[in-house]
Design a protein around this motif. Structure first.
Motif, mmCIF file in Angstrom:
data_model
loop_
_atom_site.group_PDB
_atom_site.id
_atom_site.type_symbol
_atom_site.label_atom_id
_atom_site.label_comp_id
_atom_site.label_asym_id
_atom_site.label_seq_id
_atom_site.Cartn_x
_atom_site.Cartn_y
_atom_site.Cartn_z
ATOM 1 N N GLU A 163 0.879 -1.355 -0.027
ATOM 2 C CA GLU A 163 0.021 0.143 0.084
ATOM 3 C C GLU A 163 0.924 1.110 -0.033
ATOM 4 O O GLU A 163 0.645 2.273 -0.788
ATOM 5 C CB GLU A 163 -0.809 -0.166 1.161
ATOM 6 C CG GLU A 163 -2.034 -1.142 1.252
ATOM 7 C CD GLU A 163 -1.447 -2.448 1.867
ATOM 8 O OE1 GLU A 163 -0.369 -2.317 2.142
ATOM 9 O OE2 GLU A 163 -2.344 -3.291 1.942
ATOM 10 N N THR A 166 2.663 1.624 -3.304
ATOM 11 C CA THR A 166 1.708 2.240 -4.410
ATOM 12 C C THR A 166 1.614 3.537 -4.242
ATOM 13 O O THR A 166 1.578 4.277 -5.146
ATOM 14 C CB THR A 166 0.499 1.337 -4.222
ATOM 15 O OG1 THR A 166 0.650 -0.004 -4.700
ATOM 16 C CG2 THR A 166 -0.616 1.813 -5.442
ATOM 17 N N ARG A 167 1.412 3.875 -3.076
ATOM 18 C CA ARG A 167 1.042 5.445 -2.795
ATOM 19 C C ARG A 167 2.246 6.224 -3.088
ATOM 20 O O ARG A 167 2.119 7.569 -3.897
ATOM 21 C CB ARG A 167 0.517 5.681 -1.427
ATOM 22 C CG ARG A 167 -0.768 5.109 -0.897
ATOM 23 C CD ARG A 167 -1.260 5.732 0.367
ATOM 24 N NE ARG A 167 -0.147 5.387 1.281
ATOM 25 C CZ ARG A 167 -0.434 4.406 2.201
ATOM 26 N NH1 ARG A 167 -1.558 3.339 1.816
ATOM 27 N NH2 ARG A 167 0.437 3.868 3.186
ATOM 28 N N ALA A 199 -5.065 0.117 -2.854
ATOM 29 C CA ALA A 199 -4.402 1.320 -2.289
ATOM 30 C C ALA A 199 -4.517 2.418 -3.587
ATOM 31 O O ALA A 199 -4.467 3.405 -3.243
ATOM 32 C CB ALA A 199 -2.696 0.860 -2.299
ATOM 33 N N TYR A 200 -4.516 1.800 -5.126
ATOM 34 C CA TYR A 200 -4.813 2.718 -5.955
ATOM 35 C C TYR A 200 -5.967 3.406 -5.934
ATOM 36 O O TYR A 200 -6.338 4.544 -6.147
ATOM 37 C CB TYR A 200 -4.551 1.959 -7.215
ATOM 38 C CG TYR A 200 -5.101 2.459 -8.653
ATOM 39 C CD1 TYR A 200 -4.158 3.822 -9.222
ATOM 40 C CD2 TYR A 200 -6.262 2.263 -9.151
ATOM 41 C CE1 TYR A 200 -4.697 4.473 -10.153
ATOM 42 C CE2 TYR A 200 -6.602 3.129 -10.347
ATOM 43 C CZ TYR A 200 -5.661 4.018 -10.901
ATOM 44 O OH TYR A 200 -6.411 4.860 -11.936
ATOM 45 N N TRP A 203 -6.437 6.050 -3.330
ATOM 46 C CA TRP A 203 -5.757 7.021 -3.714
ATOM 47 C C TRP A 203 -6.517 7.941 -4.599
ATOM 48 O O TRP A 203 -6.784 9.016 -4.397
ATOM 49 C CB TRP A 203 -4.264 6.659 -4.215
ATOM 50 C CG TRP A 203 -3.492 7.743 -4.722
ATOM 51 C CD1 TRP A 203 -2.502 8.291 -3.840
ATOM 52 C CD2 TRP A 203 -3.352 8.493 -5.894
ATOM 53 N NE1 TRP A 203 -1.774 9.375 -4.440
ATOM 54 C CE2 TRP A 203 -2.282 9.335 -5.510
ATOM 55 C CE3 TRP A 203 -4.143 8.539 -7.126
ATOM 56 C CZ2 TRP A 203 -2.104 10.329 -6.613
ATOM 57 C CZ3 TRP A 203 -3.680 9.457 -8.024
ATOM 58 C CH2 TRP A 203 -2.657 10.461 -7.879
#
Length: 335
Positions: A163, A166-167, A199-200, A203
């Motif tokens: 996570e 990815t951020r 996570a995407y 976001w």
């Protein structure tokens, strides 16, 4: 000539104040007994003059397999797994264990019920993994590379913070000027695909942006799955490819559609392939540090097998790293 009998397992058990089963495990390198107990039993046996009757010592063995997909595929050709296997082999040998690499095909589930290993490292275990189920039932120590699909209390694993990684990628792309960022993610049931995708989408939700997710297809060498995403006035201007071939697929799609990288399309790929440093342009990659992950997993597994009270409990988190190259760099404003 009369043969003088040597000490028996019962003699050793009595002297060491343990059971004969514990003596057998300690002398054969099997079972789940504490490291100090194993060493004490061996010292007592040596002191009594015990000589094993086996012509050759049993080699202690660890197994490793990737169980993400229930089909045959050569995971050793993927840079992450290739590097992890090399590091795991070295770490196992350093601890006195052989390492057996098992095929990915899980069709013959009976294999896991008779597998002769002291412990097992399972990589990318999905939900309902028959191998994990069978080995758990047999009481064989397990360590997972990646969060298992069906985690249970007491499970041990080594993984990255997907996570956070990815951020970091998405923040980097936004800072470089990207406004419509897409994700190429897997459709497998392993934790990695689910964690990256979650996570995407989270976001995007925090920024009021529509998520744009393209499923990964290992056979799509020309990246045609990106065609609709990369055309039109509202096309994506950046893509994070969460799997190794995705960077090359994106470069192929950009070339076919006449898009400049990074001028019109920024690209980041999760990969351990050093070849991405030599593509045109060089592609920004996320490294999950497979060597460090594999060494930590083997150390954890051996500790469980040998009953080492100092073994750290899982999960163990290995940091990921963002290697920024030209494919995702900010472009100077036209002037």
């Amino acid at each position: 000539m009369c043969r003088v009998p040597g000490p028996t397992l019962t003699d050793i058990a009595r002297a060491a104040e343990v059971s004969t089963a514990t003596v057998s495990h300690a002398l054969n390198g099997t079972g789940r007994i504490a490291g100090p107990t194993r060493r004490r039993v061996r010292e007592v046996a040596a002191g009594l003059g015990y000589v094993t009757r086996r012509t050759a010592p049993r080699t202690r063995t660890l197994g490793v397999a990737v169980t993400t997909y229930p089909r045959a595929w050569d995971y050793a050709e993927v840079a992450y797994f290739s590097r992890a296997l090399t590091a795991a082999t070295s770490a196992a040998h350093a601890r006195g264990y052989a390492l057996t690499t098992l095929p990915a095909d899980r069709a013959a589930d009976d294999t896991w019920h008779s597998l002769a290993v002291d412990g097992m490292l399972i990589m990318d275990s999905p939900r309902g993994d028959p191998m994990a189920h069978a080995l758990r039932a047999r009481g064989i120590p397990l360590v997972f590379d990646g969060v298992p699909g069906d985690p249970r209390p007491g499970d041990h694993w080594v993984d990255n913070d997907h996570e956070a990684a990815t951020r970091e990628v998405l923040d980097h792309l936004a800072a470089s000027g990207a406004r419509r960022i897409a994700l190429q993610s897997g459709d497998g049931d392993e934790h990695y695909a689910r964690a990256v995708t979650a996570a995407y989408t989270g976001w995007c939700a925090r920024r009021g942006a529509d998520p744009l997710v393209v499923p990964f297809d290992v056979t799509d060498g020309q990246g045609r799955a990106f065609d609709a995403l990369l055309r039109g006035p509202h096309r994506a201007d950046a893509v994070y490819a969460a799997y190794d071939p995705g960077g090359r697929q994106l470069l192929a799609a950009a070339a076919r559609l006449g898009l400049r990288v990074p001028g019109e399309l920024r690209v980041v790929c999760a990969s351990e392939d050093p070849g991405y440093a030599a593509t045109l342009p060089p592609v920004t990659t996320v490294t999950l540090d497979p060597e460090r992950t594999a060494r930590a997993a083997v150390g954890l597994l051996v500790g469980l097998i040998e009953g080492d009270g100092g073994t750290a409990l899982g999960p163990v988190v290995v940091p990921a790293g963002l290697l920024v190259r030209d494919s995702s760099r900010a472009q100077p404003a036209a002037g």
